[in-house]
Write a protein that holds these residues in place. Structure first.
Motif, PDB file in Angstrom:
ATOM      1  N   LYS A  67       1.363  15.756   3.649  1.00 33.68           N
ATOM      2  CA  LYS A  67       2.143  14.933   4.572  1.00 33.68           C
ATOM      3  C   LYS A  67       3.161  14.070   3.837  1.00 33.68           C
ATOM      4  CE  LYS A  67       0.637  12.199   8.065  1.00 33.68           C
ATOM      5  NZ  LYS A  67      -0.457  11.518   8.785  1.00 33.68           N
ATOM      6  N   GLU A  68       2.731  13.540   2.688  1.00 33.22           N
ATOM      7  CA  GLU A  68       3.632  12.629   1.971  1.00 33.22           C
ATOM      8  C   GLU A  68       3.931  13.171   0.581  1.00 33.22           C
ATOM      9  OE1 GLU A  68       1.673   8.864   1.992  1.00 33.22           O
ATOM     10  OE2 GLU A  68       2.371   8.363   3.999  1.00 33.22           O
ATOM     11  N   ASN A  95       0.819  -1.212   0.000  1.00 37.73           N
ATOM     12  CA  ASN A  95       0.000   0.000   0.000  1.00 37.73           C
ATOM     13  C   ASN A  95       0.855   1.264   0.000  1.00 37.73           C
ATOM     14  OD1 ASN A  95       0.820   0.273   2.640  1.00 37.73           O
ATOM     15  ND2 ASN A  95      -1.226   0.390   3.504  1.00 37.73           N
ATOM     16  N   ILE A  96       2.184   1.122   0.185  1.00 42.27           N
ATOM     17  CA  ILE A  96       3.027   2.303   0.052  1.00 42.27           C
ATOM     18  C   ILE A  96       2.959   2.841  -1.382  1.00 42.27           C
ATOM     19  CG2 ILE A  96       4.571   1.718   1.947  1.00 42.27           C
ATOM     20  CD1 ILE A  96       6.654   0.803  -0.023  1.00 42.27           C
ATOM     21  N   ILE A 127      -2.084   3.085  -2.342  1.00 39.40           N
ATOM     22  CA  ILE A 127      -2.967   4.169  -1.888  1.00 39.40           C
ATOM     23  C   ILE A 127      -2.830   5.368  -2.817  1.00 39.40           C
ATOM     24  CG2 ILE A 127      -3.368   5.826  -0.014  1.00 39.40           C
ATOM     25  CD1 ILE A 127      -2.660   3.614   1.958  1.00 39.40           C
ATOM     26  N   VAL A 132      11.242   8.650   2.778  1.00 36.26           N
ATOM     27  CA  VAL A 132      10.619   9.248   3.963  1.00 36.26           C
ATOM     28  C   VAL A 132      10.942   8.396   5.190  1.00 36.26           C
ATOM     29  CG1 VAL A 132       8.417   9.782   5.068  1.00 36.26           C
ATOM     30  CG2 VAL A 132       8.750  10.323   2.669  1.00 36.26           C
ATOM     31  N   VAL A 133      10.890   7.071   4.994  1.00 38.01           N
ATOM     32  CA  VAL A 133      11.095   6.139   6.104  1.00 38.01           C
ATOM     33  C   VAL A 133      12.566   6.057   6.483  1.00 38.01           C
ATOM     34  CG1 VAL A 133      10.787   3.748   6.815  1.00 38.01           C
ATOM     35  CG2 VAL A 133       9.118   4.811   5.294  1.00 38.01           C
ATOM     36  N   LEU A 147      -3.740   6.407  11.049  1.00 39.56           N
ATOM     37  CA  LEU A 147      -3.038   7.350  11.921  1.00 39.56           C
ATOM     38  C   LEU A 147      -1.741   7.852  11.316  1.00 39.56           C
ATOM     39  CD1 LEU A 147      -3.295   5.932  15.576  1.00 39.56           C
ATOM     40  CD2 LEU A 147      -4.241   8.056  14.678  1.00 39.56           C
ATOM     41  N   PHE A 148      -0.962   6.930  10.763  1.00 40.80           N
ATOM     42  CA  PHE A 148       0.398   7.285  10.360  1.00 40.80           C
ATOM     43  C   PHE A 148       0.607   7.293   8.854  1.00 40.80           C
ATOM     44  CE2 PHE A 148       0.693   5.037  14.470  1.00 40.80           C
ATOM     45  CZ  PHE A 148       1.121   6.100  15.246  1.00 40.80           C
ATOM     46  N   GLY A 149      -0.378   6.841   8.082  1.00 38.27           N
ATOM     47  CA  GLY A 149      -0.157   6.697   6.650  1.00 38.27           C
ATOM     48  C   GLY A 149       0.723   5.483   6.406  1.00 38.27           C
ATOM     49  N   SER A 150       1.092   5.264   5.159  1.00 38.96           N
ATOM     50  CA  SER A 150       1.870   4.061   4.884  1.00 38.96           C
ATOM     51  C   SER A 150       3.367   4.287   5.067  1.00 38.96           C
ATOM     52  CB  SER A 150       1.563   3.561   3.476  1.00 38.96           C
ATOM     53  OG  SER A 150       1.696   4.616   2.556  1.00 38.96           O
ATOM     54  N   THR A 151       3.792   5.533   5.155  1.00 37.68           N
ATOM     55  CA  THR A 151       5.215   5.777   5.390  1.00 37.68           C
ATOM     56  C   THR A 151       5.397   6.803   6.502  1.00 37.68           C
ATOM     57  OG1 THR A 151       5.153   7.382   3.593  1.00 37.68           O
ATOM     58  CG2 THR A 151       6.092   5.246   3.089  1.00 37.68           C
ATOM     59  N   VAL A 183      -2.582   2.505   9.619  1.00 39.12           N
ATOM     60  CA  VAL A 183      -2.562   3.132   8.290  1.00 39.12           C
ATOM     61  C   VAL A 183      -3.243   4.500   8.358  1.00 39.12           C
ATOM     62  CG1 VAL A 183      -3.399   2.978   5.919  1.00 39.12           C
ATOM     63  CG2 VAL A 183      -2.488   0.956   7.027  1.00 39.12           C
ATOM     64  N   ALA A 237       7.233  -2.546   1.710  1.00 41.35           N
ATOM     65  CA  ALA A 237       7.644  -1.891   2.945  1.00 41.35           C
ATOM     66  C   ALA A 237       8.801  -2.613   3.635  1.00 41.35           C
ATOM     67  CB  ALA A 237       6.447  -1.793   3.885  1.00 41.35           C
ATOM     68  N   THR A 267       6.373   0.337   9.854  1.00 42.28           N
ATOM     69  CA  THR A 267       5.278   0.440   8.900  1.00 42.28           C
ATOM     70  C   THR A 267       4.110  -0.315   9.519  1.00 42.28           C
ATOM     71  OG1 THR A 267       5.890  -1.585   7.764  1.00 42.28           O
ATOM     72  CG2 THR A 267       6.803   0.447   6.886  1.00 42.28           C
ATOM     73  N   TYR A 273      -3.980  -2.909  12.351  1.00 41.78           N
ATOM     74  CA  TYR A 273      -3.233  -2.581  11.144  1.00 41.78           C
ATOM     75  C   TYR A 273      -3.850  -1.364  10.451  1.00 41.78           C
ATOM     76  CZ  TYR A 273      -1.611  -2.807   6.366  1.00 41.78           C
ATOM     77  OH  TYR A 273      -1.089  -2.478   5.150  1.00 41.78           O
ATOM     78  N   GLN A 274      -5.177  -1.421  10.265  1.00 45.20           N
ATOM     79  CA  GLN A 274      -5.823  -0.341   9.532  1.00 45.20           C
ATOM     80  C   GLN A 274      -5.799   0.967  10.330  1.00 45.20           C
ATOM     81  OE1 GLN A 274      -6.466  -0.934   6.426  1.00 45.20           O
ATOM     82  NE2 GLN A 274      -6.983   1.197   6.084  1.00 45.20           N
TER      83      GLN A 274
END
Lengths: 408, 288
Positions: free
Chosen positions: A302-303, A46-47, A50, A263-264, B113-117, B111, A231, B212, B107-108
């Motif tokens: 944010k991203e 999903n990185i 989405i 970002v990570v 709260l923090f997004g995927s990264t 996602v 990820a 993640t 898990y969701q």
């Protein structure tokens, strides 16, 4: 084994049924035009997924606000493929049989594309695959808006050889993207008189890279070509730097950053990593500022925006242009319109479909990781053609072909 | 083969083993000891990782952040036990379903709260040289951390009154209750303890394995296998199983490929379970 055979047979039957149904006109009753979206909104992929889905939505909103296509609004039917291959086949069939969409956008890994592609080919529905990949796909119903290996790797490896040296080590994921990309690296290395001194293919679940790091140190390359997908594999950059290898060995990638890995990754590990793609958030193109504004109004800032999101945006616009040009959403005329040399001003500059190969001629950017979780543009290659695909694949001559070419 | 390569492979395989032990201990307590199939184990690790990540970024030193990660996850574990798990003791399949659902929710939520990264902490750029090779100092530290974690868990469960009551409540709930042990409260504590170990693992691992929402999934399958192979002497058994399997897989990967390393891990698991039907520790005389 038995259930495996059964499901294969079921899929075949479903696909044939899909083919029959698809000959019917596919307009929804309420006068909207339905397109399908298959993206990994959950799971390790999903990185990318989405943002791919967001890019598609944004493009459709954009087109709808200008009056839609053929005077009708476009409606997206979206399914979450959950980073699972089986979900792709399942939902691809659902889109065709239940939702009766006129075009499908989706897929991230090459494995997922190869799951969807034959289904769309049989159903004769245009399918847009919006991700960078290893290249070579040749199929009348498949259109690719990401960069192919021959577009990205050629310029990247040349740059790496000039700046680091010609001894390469390959770190790649263990499925068709990784193995075919590796074949390309071998080919380019040989052509420039260089050498691949070692390679390791890793499962997408791998997150402990100790063994790979040992082998890299043992084979002493000048540069590592790292292709981390998902990820889990992001940790490679971190562990590579922490083992003290970054000062001695360069690291280049065709896909690092395409899932916002920078970002990570911490500044110490991300600084200096070289990547090449068809789009980066920080590129200086006339349409990019405008695009970023719309994007951030919809999704916040944010991203950073990833290349696949832009690929999806470009794909939707190119499809809409083709529908307008054809005057219908029927597959064959739309495909003929897509093959008429359509081009579009995207956030990453001008992109143009090559009529024969269904790949885009587009810019390729070489960038270097900085300490702010971003990239600085190092070099821009304007309008790079998908040379390999153009060479092996001419769909204007042979409309029945459906295969993926792989370099010898 | 040169001495330095042999040494670096031996040592780096030890770090892989240590990572697996760290990731497995919480499961050894919750699944091995309490018999709750906790499919949310990976998400407990993830909670620890994000806690450590957020608190370090708020300015806390890493070691305090790791301790806090254990604490917060333990608290969360206690809540989960009170709300869900306590109604499901002895119902293996039900705990499996409930914790799987919990893992999806967690898990969701991550996602959303923090997004995927999320920006990571990053590993300290400090490496130790062995001949012509070098290895991250933090990974060497993880070997020590695994040993300390194991020793402390062992001591708490075997040498303290709480440990005795915990084992009694699990082995024979009615008799334990009859001699005055509050088994309900003790079980909450033990579940929280297991969750805390998972949170601690998340905190310890987050510099090397970026946080993640799905990070736990990478560890959870192998952790389960290690606990199953371990058998009745849960704690020591899990450490030995995780250590040995992790070491062999990593050493194989260093000479062949990572995929073959994984294959060896799974084949070894199958062979061990063929040879020791009830796990490798079936005839050991250790308490735990």
């Amino acid at each position: 084994m038995l259930s495996y055979l059964c499901s294969r047979r079921k899929i075949a039957a479903l696909s044939i049924a899909a083919g029959l149904l698809m000959s019917l006109p596919a307009l929804a009753a309420d006068g909207t035009i339905k397109i399908g979206s298959l993206h990994d909104l959950t799971g390790g992929l999903n990185i990318y997924g989405i943002q791919q889905a967001q890019g598609l939505k944004l493009a459709v909103n954009d087109i709808n606000s200008e009056g839609g296509v053929l005077g009708k609004q476009i409606e997206i039917v979206e399914y979450d493929t959950q980073s699972e291959l089986s979900k792709y086949t399942q939902y691809a069939n659902t889109l065709l049989l239940k939702d009766k969409v006129v075009a499908v956008f989706g897929g991230l890994t090459s494995a997922s594309r190869e799951a969807i592609r034959p289904i769309m080919h049989r159903a004769k529905i245009p399918y847009f695959y919006n991700s960078l990949y290893e290249g070579g796909v040749c199929d009348r119903y498949n259109f690719i808006t990401g960069a192919s290996a021959s577009q990205q790797l050629g310029v990247l490896l040349e740059w790496a050889a000039e700046n680091y040296g010609k001894k390469f080590y390959i770190m790649a994921p263990d499925y068709n993207f990784g193995t075919i990309a590796a074949t390309w690296i071998h080919k380019y290395a040989k052509e420039m008189g260089g050498e691949v001194v070692g390679e390791d293919f890793l499962p997408l679940s791998a997150s402990d890279f100790g063994p790979t790091l040992r082998k890299i140190q043992q084979s002493q390359p000048d540069v590592v070509v790292a292709l981390p997908v998902g990820a889990n594999q992001t940790g490679f950059m971190e562990q590579f730097a922490a083992a003290g290898l970054k000062e001695k060995i360069g690291i280049v990638s065709t896909n690092y950053g395409s899932g916002n890995q920078q970002v990570v990754v911490s500044p110490d590990a991300g600084e200096g990593v070289i990547a090449s793609q068809e789009y980066f958030h920080w590129i200086d193109e006339p349409k990019n500022e405008e695009f970023k504004k719309i994007w951030q109004a919809a999704y916040g800032d944010k991203e950073p925006i990833i290349s696949e999101a832009v690929d999806a945006w470009n794909a939707a616009h190119l499809w809409a242009m083709a529908v307008e040009k054809a005057g219908t959403t029927d597959a064959e005329p739309v495909i003929d319109a897509l093959e008429s040399g359509l081009s579009f001003e995207g956030p990453n500059g001008n992109v143009a479909f090559q009529p024969g190969s269904h790949h885009l001629k587009q810019n390729i950017y070489i960038v270097r990781g900085n300490r702010e979780h971003g990239f600085d543009v190092v070099k821009v290659f304007k309008s790079v053609a998908p040379t390999y695909e153009d060479e092996v694949c001419d769909l204007t001559k042979d409309k029945t072909i459906s295969k993926q070419f792989v370099p010898e | 083969m040169e001495w330095d390569y042999l040494t670096i492979v031996a040592v780096s395989s030890l770090t892989s083993a240590a990572v697996l032990i760290i990731a497995s201990l919480g499961l050894a307590v919750i699944f091995g000891l309490m018999g709750v199939i906790n499919l949310a184990h990976g998400e407990f690790i993830m909670i620890g990782a994000y806690t450590a990540l957020m608190t370090t970024r708020a300015g806390l030193p890493l070691f305090m952040a790791i301790a806090l990660a254990a604490l917060i996850t333990a608290l969360f574990g206690a809540i989960v036990e009170r709300l869900v798990i306590r109604y499901l003791y002895g119902r293996l399949l039900d705990t499996l379903l409930a914790t799987w659902g919990l893992s999806l929710v967690l898990y969701q939520t991550a996602v959303l709260l923090f997004g995927s990264t999320t920006p990571g902490i990053g590993l300290p750029i400090a490496s130790v040289a062995i001949g012509r090779y070098s290895i991250s100092a933090y990974f060497l530290f993880l070997i020590a951390a695994a040993l300390v974690m194991l020793a402390i868990t062992y001591l708490i469960l075997t040498r303290t009154i709480y440990g005795m009551m915990a084992r009694a409540s699990i082995q024979d709930r009615e008799t334990a209750a009859a001699i005055g042990i509050e088994t309900g409260r003790i079980n909450t504590l033990t579940f929280a303890f297991g969750a805390g170990l998972a949170g601690l693992a998340g905190g310890l691992l987050v510099p090397a394995f970026p946080a993640t929402p799905g990070m736990g999934i990478a560890f959870v399958a192998k952790a389960f296998l290690a606990v199953v192979v371990a058998g009745p002497v849960t704690l020591t058994g899990t450490a030995v199983a995780a250590g040995a399997l992790g070491w062999v897989a990593s050493a194989t990967a260093s000479y062949l490929s990572t995929v073959i390393g994984d294959i060896i891990f799974f084949v070894a698991t199958i062979l061990l379970l063929r040879a020791f039907r009830n796990g490798i520790s079936d005839r050991w005389r250790l308490k735990l």
